[in-house]
Write a protein that holds these residues in place. Sequence first.
Motif, short mmCIF file in Angstrom:
data_model
loop_
_atom_site.label_atom_id
_atom_site.label_comp_id
_atom_site.label_asym_id
_atom_site.label_seq_id
_atom_site.Cartn_x
_atom_site.Cartn_y
_atom_site.Cartn_z
N GLU A 29 -27.66 4.33 -4.93
CA GLU A 29 -26.30 4.78 -4.64
C GLU A 29 -26.07 6.28 -4.82
OE1 GLU A 29 -23.80 2.62 -7.24
OE2 GLU A 29 -23.88 0.79 -6.05
N ALA A 30 -27.10 7.07 -4.61
CA ALA A 30 -26.91 8.51 -4.82
C ALA A 30 -26.32 9.15 -3.57
CB ALA A 30 -28.22 9.18 -5.16
N GLY A 31 -25.77 10.33 -3.71
CA GLY A 31 -25.29 11.09 -2.58
C GLY A 31 -26.07 12.39 -2.48
N ALA A 32 -25.69 13.20 -1.49
CA ALA A 32 -26.28 14.53 -1.38
C ALA A 32 -25.15 15.54 -1.51
CB ALA A 32 -26.98 14.67 -0.04
N TYR A 33 -25.48 16.81 -1.57
CA TYR A 33 -24.44 17.84 -1.71
C TYR A 33 -23.55 17.86 -0.48
CZ TYR A 33 -27.27 19.04 -5.67
OH TYR A 33 -27.95 18.97 -6.84
N LYS A 34 -22.28 17.62 -0.70
CA LYS A 34 -21.35 17.35 0.41
C LYS A 34 -21.11 18.56 1.31
CE LYS A 34 -19.41 13.16 -0.55
NZ LYS A 34 -19.10 12.76 -1.90
N ASN A 35 -21.17 19.73 0.73
CA ASN A 35 -20.81 20.92 1.51
C ASN A 35 -22.01 21.51 2.25
OD1 ASN A 35 -18.55 22.42 2.25
ND2 ASN A 35 -19.01 24.05 0.81
N LEU A 36 -23.19 20.90 2.05
CA LEU A 36 -24.38 21.37 2.76
C LEU A 36 -24.59 20.48 3.99
CD1 LEU A 36 -27.04 21.87 -0.08
CD2 LEU A 36 -25.41 23.52 0.82
N TYR A 50 -29.75 20.61 3.02
CA TYR A 50 -30.11 19.82 1.84
C TYR A 50 -31.63 19.68 1.74
CZ TYR A 50 -30.56 15.87 -1.34
OH TYR A 50 -30.93 15.07 -2.38
N ILE A 81 -34.18 21.20 -1.24
CA ILE A 81 -35.19 20.46 -1.99
C ILE A 81 -36.57 21.09 -1.75
CG2 ILE A 81 -36.33 18.22 -2.28
CD1 ILE A 81 -33.44 18.18 -3.28
N ARG A 95 -35.71 12.72 2.01
CA ARG A 95 -35.86 13.72 0.94
C ARG A 95 -36.92 13.25 -0.05
NH1 ARG A 95 -36.11 13.39 -4.18
NH2 ARG A 95 -34.32 12.01 -4.31
#
Lengths: 235, 419
Positions: free
Chosen positions: A85-92, A97, A101, A143
């Motif tokens: 249930e992880a997310g990534a950086y929303k503004n990228l 992203y 990494i 990723r």
Amino acid sequence: MEQAIEVNNLVKSYGKIEAVKGISFNVQTGEIFGLIGPNGAGKTTSLRIISTLLQVTSGSVKVFGCDVSKKAPEIRKMISYLPEEAGAYKNLSGKAYLEFIAGFYSDNTMIKKGMEIAQLGERIKDKVSTYSKGMTRKLLVARALMMSPKLAILDEPTSGLDVVNSKGIREIIKDFVKSGTTILLSSHNMLEIEFLCDRIALINNGMIVETGTPQELKAKHNVNNIEEVFLKAIV
Amino acid sequence: MKHFYNIVKKEVAELVTKQLIISLVFMVLFFVSMGKITKSVEEGSKEIRISILNLDVNPYLQNILSIANKQGIQIDFVESKDVKSAIKEAREQKSNILLVLPDGFSTKVGKMEKVEIEIYSIMNGLSMQEAISSKVIESIIETLNNSITTSFIQKEMPDKKPEDILNPIHTKNFVILKEKTIPGDAGVLSALVMSQSMMIPLVIMMVIMYTGMLVMTSMGTEKENKTLETLLTLPVKREYIIAGKMVGSAVVGFLMTVIYMVGFKYYMSPFTSSPEMSTSLKDLGLFITPFGYVLLGISLFLAIIAALSMCIILGVFAQDTKSAMTMTYPIMLVVFIPFFLSMFKDIETLPLSLRILVYAIPFTHPMIASKSLIFHDYRMVLFGIAYMIVFVVIAMWIAVRLFNTDKVLTAKFSVKWKK
Ligand SMILES: Nc1ncnc2c1ncn2[C@@H]1O[C@H](COP(=O)(O)OP(=O)(O)OP(=O)(O)O)[C@@H](O)[C@H]1O
Ligand SMILES: [Mg+2]
């Protein structure tokens, strides 16, 4: 063959709650090992310990011979972890992203590889905040795999993905093992487990109930599929 | 180093969201338009036009009026010979004021007899602009009175200086501040000290609040999106993660403050002190030396780092953006206390126990530094710097410790009390 992971009498408590109660298992290099069990069984906790995120309460965990409590920085160079249930950086953007990494590794070709795995087409250039749940998951799987780690720890890799995308990810995982990556994953999808895993461990209430190949376990319980093994072993 | 830069870049990209840019643009626009309004009010008051209905036959009055003209006041004479049509004419001339000089005005003035003139203020509304013009009338009358008296004295007592008769007492001011005696006016002095010691703490408070809030937001969103878990399994040093977050937030926070201050300065520009005042203070020795500015910079830098490390520690206990925001309140409070105290009270006059408490807040030091630096008193500033270094080292050590254990993922802040 070298052991990718050796877990010995691992115990983990969160304050008063003992989430993992002395489990032991080994994962061989180059195999796909599945951790299955009901909700709250301690799968995520175990995976987080192996990923150097949580500290062990007692027992020992070694990844390619390195102890997680002593050589975490060395282990982090060899593994990649996909949280549930992880997310990534929303503004990228998705691409930014992956580039972020990739910035922690020396190999720049991994961005291209990541974009191939993610299969987001032109949308890879859009901000992550505009992605659907499944699109974000695909980006995160990409990723986790793009750097071709020695060990990939995937917590429910296909959760939230549709049938087609799950199948795609499963095939990618299978391919990765051929190129030398060891995989430890957890899943609630028994079909997935049966299709992917060389060996599985059944975990319930913080303890391992069964370990073996899917065939062994099915034969032992005299059933046709892993789902029934799961139900029999746990009840 | 590459890893560190990578994290800073990501932090900045994450923090500079559309909402942030929009709110910044909005604030700047607000300040600029406010500044425009106050400016136009000020300029409006300078554009005073006076119409004069002269019912006097003696041309002697021209001399006096020419003095007023020199003060930058536009003077027009009206042709009409009665008040009613003179008002109409004055309106056409776009004048704000109509002066009616009665018959025999010059004669009476020449003999220094009381004379009455009628003043009609032509108002087009009850705005601030109109109100200011009434002050102008007063100054015009004062100018007129002055020039009348001056010319009378010149005529009657050619051997005397008119200024000496008008103002026989001259003053020479001294201010005694602590042990120092300096020539100058107490009013001017406190005005400058006030403006200096208000602006600098205001800027400091803004920088600390923004950077603190940003780093908390960063921690909160990382937790909420569970990106922190990924970040912590990457082959990058914890120290870089912490430092990257701090630097990223500081860069954005600084930028925000600069943008706000530029806007604010624009807004404040009509009110700022005259250059003469600050030069006179320079003569008094009340200014911050370049060395003083360096100390102030160091002090501010350390206060920012202190705020950031405190926020990082608090951020460890945040579970999501919301709880992270809640946790910034104590930090704000701790910033507000020295800000208000530095504005309204001299901290050294507080009782000892309170003083120790206030000095224990790292942000106090840069805020009071500007005041001490004006008086070239470096002891307290240097002490503050030393104290903040110790504070930052301890706070950073705690932050790194927390990031190296699993507390950063499992620690929880709960307002609920256990039964
Ligand atoms: N941060 C935490 N603090 C306290 N208890 C926790 C924490 N994380 C997990 N637990 C507890 O540890 C136990 C195991 O949780 P874990 O997340 O490992 O289960 P899981 O097997 O991954 O379950 P699921 O299939 O639902 O993902 C649960 O009882 C859970 O409540
Ligand atoms: Mg789980």
